[in-house]
Design a protein around this motif. Structure first.
Motif, PDB file in Angstrom:
ATOM      1  N   ARG A  93       0.851  -1.196   0.000  1.00 58.43           N
ATOM      2  CA  ARG A  93       0.000   0.000   0.000  1.00 58.43           C
ATOM      3  C   ARG A  93       0.882   1.240   0.000  1.00 58.43           C
ATOM      4  O   ARG A  93       1.954   1.242   0.608  1.00 58.43           O
ATOM      5  CB  ARG A  93      -0.910  -0.034   1.229  1.00 58.43           C
TER       6      ARG A  93
ATOM      7  N   VAL B  91       1.426   5.426   0.516  1.00 55.74           N
ATOM      8  CA  VAL B  91       0.994   6.654   1.166  1.00 55.74           C
ATOM      9  C   VAL B  91       1.612   7.819   0.397  1.00 55.74           C
ATOM     10  O   VAL B  91       2.826   7.863   0.204  1.00 55.74           O
ATOM     11  CB  VAL B  91       1.490   6.688   2.633  1.00 55.74           C
TER      12      VAL B  91
ATOM     13  N   GLU C  15       7.212  15.963   0.840  1.00 58.17           N
ATOM     14  CA  GLU C  15       6.050  15.173   0.400  1.00 58.17           C
ATOM     15  C   GLU C  15       6.232  14.648  -1.022  1.00 58.17           C
ATOM     16  O   GLU C  15       5.265  14.405  -1.730  1.00 58.17           O
ATOM     17  CB  GLU C  15       4.750  15.984   0.522  1.00 58.17           C
TER      18      GLU C  15
ATOM     19  N   LEU D  95       7.880  11.869  -1.681  1.00 50.53           N
ATOM     20  CA  LEU D  95       8.142  10.431  -1.638  1.00 50.53           C
ATOM     21  C   LEU D  95       6.833   9.657  -1.549  1.00 50.53           C
ATOM     22  O   LEU D  95       5.952   9.996  -0.749  1.00 50.53           O
ATOM     23  CB  LEU D  95       8.982  10.144  -0.385  1.00 50.53           C
ATOM     24  N   PHE D  96       6.687   8.636  -2.375  1.00 47.58           N
ATOM     25  CA  PHE D  96       5.594   7.685  -2.192  1.00 47.58           C
ATOM     26  C   PHE D  96       6.089   6.634  -1.204  1.00 47.58           C
ATOM     27  O   PHE D  96       6.969   5.834  -1.530  1.00 47.58           O
ATOM     28  CB  PHE D  96       5.211   7.017  -3.511  1.00 47.58           C
ATOM     29  N   ARG D  97       5.549   6.680   0.005  1.00 52.05           N
ATOM     30  CA  ARG D  97       5.975   5.750   1.044  1.00 52.05           C
ATOM     31  C   ARG D  97       5.134   4.478   0.954  1.00 52.05           C
ATOM     32  O   ARG D  97       3.948   4.544   0.615  1.00 52.05           O
ATOM     33  CB  ARG D  97       5.816   6.418   2.412  1.00 52.05           C
ATOM     34  N   VAL D  98       5.746   3.350   1.274  1.00 50.46           N
ATOM     35  CA  VAL D  98       5.082   2.069   1.065  1.00 50.46           C
ATOM     36  C   VAL D  98       4.920   1.328   2.374  1.00 50.46           C
ATOM     37  O   VAL D  98       5.848   1.251   3.182  1.00 50.46           O
ATOM     38  CB  VAL D  98       5.888   1.207   0.060  1.00 50.46           C
TER      39      VAL D  98
ATOM     40  N   ALA E 153       9.174   1.120   3.324  1.00 54.22           N
ATOM     41  CA  ALA E 153       9.833   1.190   2.019  1.00 54.22           C
ATOM     42  C   ALA E 153       9.314   2.399   1.263  1.00 54.22           C
ATOM     43  O   ALA E 153       8.425   3.117   1.731  1.00 54.22           O
ATOM     44  CB  ALA E 153       9.569  -0.091   1.226  1.00 54.22           C
TER      45      ALA E 153
ATOM     46  N   LEU F 156       8.948   4.080  -3.081  1.00 57.59           N
ATOM     47  CA  LEU F 156       9.165   3.931  -4.508  1.00 57.59           C
ATOM     48  C   LEU F 156      10.287   4.875  -4.881  1.00 57.59           C
ATOM     49  O   LEU F 156      10.194   6.082  -4.624  1.00 57.59           O
ATOM     50  CB  LEU F 156       7.886   4.312  -5.256  1.00 57.59           C
TER      51      LEU F 156
ATOM     52  N   PHE G 158       9.336   7.473  -9.396  1.00 56.78           N
ATOM     53  CA  PHE G 158       8.067   7.914  -8.817  1.00 56.78           C
ATOM     54  C   PHE G 158       8.292   9.159  -7.970  1.00 56.78           C
ATOM     55  O   PHE G 158       9.104   9.121  -7.043  1.00 56.78           O
ATOM     56  CB  PHE G 158       7.495   6.804  -7.922  1.00 56.78           C
TER      57      PHE G 158
ATOM     58  N   ASN H   9       5.972  12.273  -6.035  1.00 55.78           N
ATOM     59  CA  ASN H   9       4.619  12.730  -5.727  1.00 55.78           C
ATOM     60  C   ASN H   9       4.494  14.225  -6.015  1.00 55.78           C
ATOM     61  O   ASN H   9       4.387  15.034  -5.099  1.00 55.78           O
ATOM     62  CB  ASN H   9       4.301  12.407  -4.270  1.00 55.78           C
TER      63      ASN H   9
END
Lengths: 560, 560
Positions: free
Chosen positions: A101, A103, B97, B99-102, B111, B113, B146, B148
């Motif tokens: 998922r 965020v 903001e 970073l797409f955090r996983v 983790a 992307l 990736f 954001n």
């Protein structure tokens, strides 16, 4: 890559004597420097020679799909939660903890990494689909997919991030969809065969999280595999044990009986059917397993799970191992009798008060006088040792296999809930029927490595080899060097890439690496032979001979 | 793709008259069906003809890097939080903001992307790097990244998921790193030029989040771009405004004065230097901007930010617009005077009590008697209208540009904090020095479209076109059809892919689509000409002539 690859410039550096030829296949891929496990467990980087193999595999798969009418697209890997909720799969994958998922801003999990691309293909097609004249649609791509495997293992066979060559079809009617399934199966088979993979089998299988409809696995037998199928040695019928037709019982040829085989046990499950939760009991012979898939299919249930111990006690008022058919019959919403217990005589059952009861029979005695197996159904797993349901003559054998490709009939499983519509010939709005397939690119690479490795190392089929010729200079001095570079120039002019081992290590060491890496052709340049004559070795056959330059070009033109 | 692409089978379906030739370039890419924005804002799918262009661009970039000694790898896109924390960038990107955090199992953001691949390339190299003999390392890849973006826009110019062709180098010493930077710049320039992009410029720039060291942008001028550079019309010196040398002031040729230009304003910042927080005031002329980058460089600060209003009041005890040099000097940890105020006479400043004060001079009057600009530094942004700092003769002009590639000198920015070490010639442990580059593949595609579009649509250079020839059958009946398919066979035999418009729409409609899609060569098959003679149109030049089959093959062999 260039026409000349110098071993001294390769990353990772090839180190003398560090190759363990007895390693697992993914260990061998690591040892010769084709892949590296990096960072997260189950994450792999492809190194330069590995990328060249991957490129060739990917090109073969794409060619096979394009020939079957598919257009190559690239769909986003980062996908919104909204589309996964619209198909109903966000929760399914999240519950199984298989979804990564994502965020973005704030704390909301607003997206995910696509484990497959059904949803994103639906929204892509939705932008342009208007009428039946726009159908069929045949899309192919090869992008990375992401699944949060609990225990990634087996190298590229089960990675968390992996490249999957997947295809999606959209048709106006069932006939179109079945033609699409046929095209998907043909393209998969063509791709796997072209790579040089021996013994590719198609296995009727279970659609899993992707689809409830039947599916087809494209597999090769391998002890490394995490798939399983049963095969009848008599009629060669093969299928997934959750799908296979097992004939049972055949009273005249009864399975060798042990105590468990003389027991009628009761298993209980929670099922969802039409939005309603049901408790379902299944009576089955003690030595057999209940197939969740078969139970769900018989009941028309959308999901099925084992009850927790607490739920079990709350529901039946007894401990799990003391549930008997009589209690189950009075409490469950649905009761199924597997065909394996229909003809049991003098069997063992259990009472919560007195324990095991031997010599029981249906419709008899204080416990079972009200219980008879009416309309028995086949819901047991078709394990090894059961009779083949197709010919009735053979006893199933079980094999492990690597699932390389999988073709799914999807119907309107995604198009209906996601609101994908077209105007049909009669002017009505209808949902297109879908199918899809996936081929694991890394799995193909590792399976090829596994299928052709021998006691000296890897051995790549010409059609996927990272280069065709491995040149070793067996003499010192300028003359040998000059001959080697001239040969490389001739090969390059003929479109052949050369790997030249220019390391300052012993000749034996260089031979060892050449055999371990496994390019199809080894050529030794020395001053032993006259200028223009080389020692050529066919890596797979292990045969060597002296050849002229034109002989060599002839040998190479026959392959790759 | 196959040798024959039938327009009737393309996805998305080509619809009559739906192409707006006046659209933005990404609108035109959508209109001719090469890309689709799908699902998340700023997410794009490449459609089949778009994939073919992308493939050619990617192949050109890869070839250019391989020729400069790089090996192609594929590194994971999903990367652990641990490696991003070890470089110190998890927080930097998370704060922005970007970073797409996983989230995997549980609720932990474990983790992300990868927005770039410095960290994952370091851990990949760490598996195998032992000694200076393993260096240099030159790795290239082309995978999705990736970011954001707050407001993704401009189509493929600023997408949230985008393909970036990136390269990473590791060297034993500074000389090696500088050679690597040169190779990266040469490979970038070679790739962009080979695609056919006109007017590619290199611009000294700012390393941003990637590196504090100088960097080089590879750009083309375009109003669509989100980068900016200044250029001197006299000496052609070009640079990012945050990097450019601006000569200021030149008292003899003073910038046309307005009220702001006669004002000394004070700006205040929070900087971090050696782990310590500083308040820094900068006195600058009222019409100029402070360059954060230049201030950080002068101070040796690792980060710099504008103070919030509350921080400002707490620190200085006055409102932001009433801060004057005297108050700033008594309160700040550091005080900088920009060169623009050094020679100001009779200027305007401000007092928190009495408001604007005119006719002020350094070291004079009740307010400034203790304040003189000692050792002024150049920390203003080199905007248009300022004098060129290189020749001192020209006045900067400002241009918008699309950043296609960027080369960064990284030094030990990543290797030291991440613990990457090798044993050098003297047997000591040392951190390799790194450099890297990135080329946006989608940006190249859109920039090419933009550079060559005309009033009739797109026009692809032969080297990146999805196919070379667009065939239109201008007559009805079997004879014309037969001629078209025979021609296609001849072209296929010569390795040329044909797009054949087989739609049942008017001839005008088919011509319109051919011009809008922009393949380099249009061939009209009709019964007007004798068999074997076709009307050929050069799309870019707009010139038509009747040609024989062999003429046509000659024309095609000159290109692509």
């Amino acid at each position: 890559m260039a026409d000349l690859i110098r071993v001294s410039t390769l990353w990772p550096p090839v180190r003398p004597r560090s190759i363990d030829l007895g390693a697992t296949t993914h260990g061998l891929l690591e040892a010769v420097g084709l892949i590296r496990e990096v960072d997260l467990a189950g994450s792999f980087a492809l190194m330069p020679l590995g990328v060249l193999i991957r490129d060739r595999i990917e090109a073969i798969i794409r060619k096979s799909f394009v020939e079957h009418g598919f257009g190559a697209v690239m769909l986003p890997m980062l996908q919104s939660r909204a589309i996964w909720e619209s198909s109903g799969r966000w929760q399914v994958y999240a519950d199984a903890e298989a979804l990564f998922r994502v965020v973005g801003r704030g704390e909301e999990e607003s997206a995910c990494l696509g484990p497959t691309s059904e949803e994103i293909s639906v929204v892509t097609v939705a932008s342009d689909l208007a009428s039946h004249r726009d159908l069929p649609v045949r899309l192919y791509q090869s992008t990375n997919k992401f699944r949060n495997e609990l225990s990634p293992r087996g190298g590229l066979l089960r990675a968390r991030e992996f490249e999957m060559a997947d295809a999606y079809t959209f048709d106006a009617d069932r006939g179109g969809m079945l033609a699409a399934v046929e095209a998907l199966n043909a393209a998969c088979q063509s791709a796997l065969t072209r790579m040089g993979l021996p013994g590719v089998l198609t296995i009727p299988a279970d659609g899993g999280d992707i689809s409830k409809a039947p599916s087809t696995e494209h597999v090769v037998r391998s002890e490394l595999g995490q798939s399983q199928f049963v095969e009848c040695p008599n009629c060669a019928y093969r299928a997934d044990p959750d799908v296979a037709m097992a004939a049972f019982p055949r009273p005249d040829r009864h399975h060798a009986a042990d105590a468990d085989a003389q027991t009628a046990k009761v298993m209980a499950f929670g099922c969802v059917r039409g939005g309603e939760e049901l408790v379902v009991s299944v009576v089955i012979r003690g030595d057999l397993q209940v197939s969740h898939r078969k139970v769900a299919e018989v009941l028309g249930a959308s999901s099925i799970r084992t009850l927790s111990e607490a739920e079990f006690r709350a529901c039946f008022g007894v401990e799990p191992h003391t549930l008997n058919p009589a209690i189950a019959a009075s409490t469950s919403n649905e009761m199924l009798f597997d065909t394996s217990v229909a003809d049991l005589r003098d069997f063992t059952t259990v009472s919560p008060l007195t324990g095991l009861i031997h010599g029981a029979n249906w419709g008899e005695g204080p416990l079972l006088d009200q219980v008879t197996p009416e309309r028995p159904v086949t819901v047991h797993v078709a394990d090894a040792g059961l009779w083949c349901g197709k010919c009735g003559e053979g006893i199933f054998e079980s094999h492990r296999a690597i699932e390389l490709g999988h073709v799914f009939e999807l119907g309107d499983r995604y198009s209906t809930p996601m609101g994908l519509r077209f105007v049909d010939r009669e002017g009505r709005h209808a949902a297109p029927l879908m199918a899809c397939s996936g081929i694991g690119v890394g799995r193909c690479l590792q399976t090829l490595a596994d299928a052709f490795r021998d006691e000296r190392g890897l051995s790549w089929p010409a059609q996927v080899a990272p280069a065709q010729v491995h040149v070793i200079v067996a003499a010192q001095g300028e003359e040998a060097e000059r001959r080697a570079l001239r040969l490389q120039g001739v090969l390059a002019a003929n479109g052949v890439t050369t790997v030249l081992d220019d390391r300052d290590v012993s000749l034996g060491e260089r031979f060892r690496y050449a055999w371990a890496l496994g390019l199809p052709h080894h050529v030794v340049v020395s001053t032993r032979t006259e200028d223009g004559v080389y020692e050529h070795t066919d890596r797979a056959a292990g045969l060597s001979q002296d050849v002229t330059e034109s002989d060599l070009l002839k040998i190479l033109s026959g392959v790759g």
